[in-house]
Design a protein around this motif. Sequence first.
Motif, PDB file in Angstrom:
ATOM      1  N   ALA A   1      20.597   1.084  41.502  1.00 34.94           N
ATOM      2  CA  ALA A   1      19.623   2.148  41.735  1.00 34.94           C
ATOM      3  C   ALA A   1      19.810   3.193  40.645  1.00 34.94           C
ATOM      4  CB  ALA A   1      19.831   2.769  43.118  1.00 34.94           C
ATOM      5  N   PRO A   2      18.763   3.965  40.317  1.00 31.67           N
ATOM      6  CA  PRO A   2      18.892   4.990  39.263  1.00 31.67           C
ATOM      7  C   PRO A   2      20.024   5.984  39.534  1.00 31.67           C
ATOM      8  CG  PRO A   2      16.589   4.670  39.842  1.00 31.67           C
ATOM      9  CD  PRO A   2      17.379   3.874  40.828  1.00 31.67           C
ATOM     10  N   ALA A   3      20.319   6.234  40.810  1.00 25.97           N
ATOM     11  CA  ALA A   3      21.368   7.199  41.162  1.00 25.97           C
ATOM     12  C   ALA A   3      22.771   6.608  41.082  1.00 25.97           C
ATOM     13  CB  ALA A   3      21.126   7.749  42.561  1.00 25.97           C
ATOM     14  N   MET A   4      22.866   5.313  40.787  1.00 28.17           N
ATOM     15  CA  MET A   4      24.198   4.692  40.720  1.00 28.17           C
ATOM     16  C   MET A   4      24.297   3.847  39.448  1.00 28.17           C
ATOM     17  SD  MET A   4      27.092   4.752  42.113  1.00 28.17           S
ATOM     18  CE  MET A   4      26.543   5.733  43.491  1.00 28.17           C
ATOM     19  N   VAL A   5      23.899   2.593  39.494  1.00 25.49           N
ATOM     20  CA  VAL A   5      23.836   1.730  38.304  1.00 25.49           C
ATOM     21  C   VAL A   5      22.418   1.184  38.234  1.00 25.49           C
ATOM     22  CG1 VAL A   5      24.699  -0.363  37.211  1.00 25.49           C
ATOM     23  CG2 VAL A   5      26.279   1.131  38.435  1.00 25.49           C
ATOM     24  N   GLU A   6      21.736   1.461  37.142  1.00 25.74           N
ATOM     25  CA  GLU A   6      20.290   1.229  37.098  1.00 25.74           C
ATOM     26  C   GLU A   6      19.909  -0.244  37.061  1.00 25.74           C
ATOM     27  OE1 GLU A   6      16.386   3.300  35.002  1.00 25.74           O
ATOM     28  OE2 GLU A   6      18.415   3.771  34.308  1.00 25.74           O
ATOM     29  N   HIS A   7      20.672  -1.071  36.325  1.00 29.43           N
ATOM     30  CA  HIS A   7      20.318  -2.481  36.192  1.00 29.43           C
ATOM     31  C   HIS A   7      21.539  -3.355  36.482  1.00 29.43           C
ATOM     32  CE1 HIS A   7      16.586  -1.150  34.350  1.00 29.43           C
ATOM     33  NE2 HIS A   7      17.286  -0.425  33.479  1.00 29.43           N
ATOM     34  N   ALA A   8      21.278  -4.581  36.946  1.00 27.28           N
ATOM     35  CA  ALA A   8      22.370  -5.510  37.249  1.00 27.28           C
ATOM     36  C   ALA A   8      23.192  -5.823  36.003  1.00 27.28           C
ATOM     37  CB  ALA A   8      21.799  -6.796  37.854  1.00 27.28           C
ATOM     38  N   LYS A   9      22.548  -5.850  34.862  1.00 25.75           N
ATOM     39  CA  LYS A   9      23.264  -6.157  33.609  1.00 25.75           C
ATOM     40  C   LYS A   9      24.265  -5.070  33.234  1.00 25.75           C
ATOM     41  CE  LYS A   9      19.601  -4.247  30.651  1.00 25.75           C
ATOM     42  NZ  LYS A   9      20.360  -3.075  30.197  1.00 25.75           N
ATOM     43  N   ASP A  10      24.121  -3.879  33.833  1.00 23.01           N
ATOM     44  CA  ASP A  10      25.017  -2.763  33.524  1.00 23.01           C
ATOM     45  C   ASP A  10      26.279  -2.761  34.387  1.00 23.01           C
ATOM     46  OD1 ASP A  10      23.149  -1.813  31.683  1.00 23.01           O
ATOM     47  OD2 ASP A  10      22.089  -0.644  33.225  1.00 23.01           O
ATOM     48  N   ILE A  11      26.357  -3.674  35.358  1.00 23.39           N
ATOM     49  CA  ILE A  11      27.494  -3.650  36.285  1.00 23.39           C
ATOM     50  C   ILE A  11      28.834  -3.905  35.588  1.00 23.39           C
ATOM     51  CG2 ILE A  11      28.563  -4.934  38.203  1.00 23.39           C
ATOM     52  CD1 ILE A  11      25.901  -4.914  39.603  1.00 23.39           C
ATOM     53  N   PRO A  12      28.951  -4.888  34.676  1.00 22.20           N
ATOM     54  CA  PRO A  12      30.248  -5.062  33.996  1.00 22.20           C
ATOM     55  C   PRO A  12      30.721  -3.800  33.275  1.00 22.20           C
ATOM     56  CG  PRO A  12      28.853  -6.973  33.626  1.00 22.20           C
ATOM     57  CD  PRO A  12      27.994  -5.946  34.293  1.00 22.20           C
ATOM     58  N   ALA A  13      29.789  -3.109  32.599  1.00 20.60           N
ATOM     59  CA  ALA A  13      30.159  -1.868  31.908  1.00 20.60           C
ATOM     60  C   ALA A  13      30.529  -0.783  32.905  1.00 20.60           C
ATOM     61  CB  ALA A  13      29.003  -1.407  31.021  1.00 20.60           C
ATOM     62  N   ALA A  14      29.821  -0.732  34.037  1.00 17.48           N
ATOM     63  CA  ALA A  14      30.126   0.265  35.071  1.00 17.48           C
ATOM     64  C   ALA A  14      31.512   0.024  35.655  1.00 17.48           C
ATOM     65  CB  ALA A  14      29.066   0.209  36.169  1.00 17.48           C
ATOM     66  N   ARG A  15      31.869  -1.227  35.832  1.00 20.54           N
ATOM     67  CA  ARG A  15      33.208  -1.550  36.352  1.00 20.54           C
ATOM     68  C   ARG A  15      34.290  -1.071  35.391  1.00 20.54           C
ATOM     69  NH1 ARG A  15      31.552  -7.701  38.197  1.00 20.54           N
ATOM     70  NH2 ARG A  15      30.976  -7.210  40.379  1.00 20.54           N
ATOM     71  N   GLN A  16      34.088  -1.323  34.111  1.00 21.58           N
ATOM     72  CA  GLN A  16      35.074  -0.887  33.122  1.00 21.58           C
ATOM     73  C   GLN A  16      35.174   0.635  33.069  1.00 21.58           C
ATOM     74  OE1 GLN A  16      33.984  -2.785  29.427  1.00 21.58           O
ATOM     75  NE2 GLN A  16      35.105  -4.654  29.930  1.00 21.58           N
ATOM     76  N   ARG A  17      34.050   1.307  33.202  1.00 20.31           N
ATOM     77  CA  ARG A  17      34.075   2.772  33.188  1.00 20.31           C
ATOM     78  C   ARG A  17      34.811   3.305  34.415  1.00 20.31           C
ATOM     79  NH1 ARG A  17      31.504   6.491  30.136  1.00 20.31           N
ATOM     80  NH2 ARG A  17      30.204   4.867  29.177  1.00 20.31           N
ATOM     81  N   LEU A  18      34.597   2.686  35.577  1.00 16.41           N
ATOM     82  CA  LEU A  18      35.313   3.119  36.786  1.00 16.41           C
ATOM     83  C   LEU A  18      36.816   2.932  36.613  1.00 16.41           C
ATOM     84  CD1 LEU A  18      35.363   4.042  39.756  1.00 16.41           C
ATOM     85  CD2 LEU A  18      35.110   1.631  40.407  1.00 16.41           C
ATOM     86  N   VAL A  19      37.221   1.788  36.060  1.00 12.88           N
ATOM     87  CA  VAL A  19      38.648   1.533  35.813  1.00 12.88           C
ATOM     88  C   VAL A  19      39.216   2.587  34.868  1.00 12.88           C
ATOM     89  CG1 VAL A  19      40.274  -0.071  34.726  1.00 12.88           C
ATOM     90  CG2 VAL A  19      38.519  -0.944  36.271  1.00 12.88           C
TER      91      VAL A  19
END
Length: 587
Positions: A150-168
């Motif tokens: 979702a725009p308020a969290m992770v906008e696209h499914a393809k962005d999830i790997p990058a979001a995981r690395q950023r959270l780590v």
Amino acid sequence: MIMDGVLKQFAENLERDAALANDPYAGSIVILHPGEERKNYTDEELECVNGQRSVDFSSRIYITALNVKNNTTILRTRFSDNAEHASYLNYVRDYFKAANSTKHYTSAKAALTQLLTMFFNMSNTHYYNSACTMASALSDHGKKTLFEIAPAMVEHAKDIPAARQRLVYLMDIVFSKVSIKRYLIDEEGYNIYRLVHCITKREKKKKVFSKTLLYPLGYCIFSFLLQMCLLAYVIFENISIDKVELDFTDLATYKMVPLALLSTIFSIILASPEWKQAGVVYEFYGGSVFSFLWAVDFFVNVVIPLIVVFAGFILIALAESYIDAVLNTTALLFISEIDDLLPGVLEMNYVSIVQDYLVDEALDQFDTRCDLTDGEVERKIKTGNEKVPPINFCDLFLTNTKESGACFEDGILFQPFEVTEDDKGTQLAHKNVVTKGCILTEIEWCYTTLFPNTTKPRISYLRLVKLDGSEFEIVQRTVDPKTNKVTATTVPVGPTHCVSGVFVITNFQMSDSVLHLRVCGSNTPEDFLKAFDYYSLWELAPNLDSDLIRKYHSKTRTTAVASKQSSRQAQNYQVPDFQRNESAGEA
């Protein structure tokens, strides 16, 4: 199952996001809200729980933009996609969302300081519980973390790997500070130099010289001069001893040697923690950035003890009287302790000084990381000084147990359990440190079959394999109402499950059968030790780390050899004539 609007929306979002992210539980979402009094799964849910969800028992988290019954970070286990949990994980979501999605850095820093303060001040058992949950979610650079798309969290499914690395990368700020707090406060690794470093570092950020720095710096200079003066006197005394006049053939010359030997051993014991933690202290002072206080601290706590060990032995061994030997011993042991004693003498509030410093350092570190691109985060997380290792770790809920630290009101204990056996059978006793008896390399279990649809299944058969290869079986024992005799489940009844690696039982409760069972661990001993160090989990018994790696790999090699031999025997096996004849007849 009838859901309210929010829960229904949550289930739909999770179903969609799990499918888009190729989540292991995709297509088998099971919602059991903690407040719901439902005791049984539907047949469809049971099929999911016993099917696809049985492949991986490791807990994971789902970070959502939706508020689901006051939860925005949802714990997912094999039994439910919104499992009951005591850890307040919402700060993790607020921290990530503000840093990654909305770029609201005031909010992100507020969440960061709240997370740190919470971890700093909660009891050990509740910290270990939260740390195990997050360690499992962040395992292998966040592969067990799912985000709402979702725009308020992770906008696209393809962005999830990058979001995981950023959270780590963002959570690395938190756990690195918890590690320093554990050393300086919990293990009492502070001294006058380290506390003054905390004070001066904070004052330097104001970019204005403050008179308040004069006193702490003065204490450091005084401590260093006193220790150097005492050391110099020890060296001069050694030089001034007239060794020519000593008669080494006279036994009386060696009368002080026993005390000299014992005091030398004691000096090494006192100094060894500082020698072992020299790397941690180096990082605390800034690592590659040179610090005058670090140089002084290193000399006082690493170099001086080495000099005292050798010079002190001579000084005590050659003392002219017994009382001189005793006084020399006391004086020598005192030299390295001066910087440790000064904070107490000066009534410095070391807890507040260290915690305030760590919070300030975390905020500064956040400022250097918040604006990095996804590519820069990936590069830094895998290489360089800020590299975060992709540690494999899992928190396994083998029964539908509430995620919680020790809570005596709910009958929950959360700490390592040691597995032993006596003439009465297998016993599990909780320990405050992880001992060799706590380490398991294989766990096999089977659930009871009496109530197959229950949402809280019990374990009727449990087999535990320890590091040395010894096996322990825990079985269900009940009274048969027909015969009034005790019966035991000595073999698995129904499907069995098994995990292998390096594990520790963290929650265990048993009646006739096992009611609660939760374990944590890794695939390899190296990852297990890295996780315990990085996330500041339970203390390990002395020499356990080296024993664990050596014995585990020795056992693995033995198993591999046995497996190879077994394979060769199977290849060379000749089918008996009567079996070949029967097969031909059937054909």
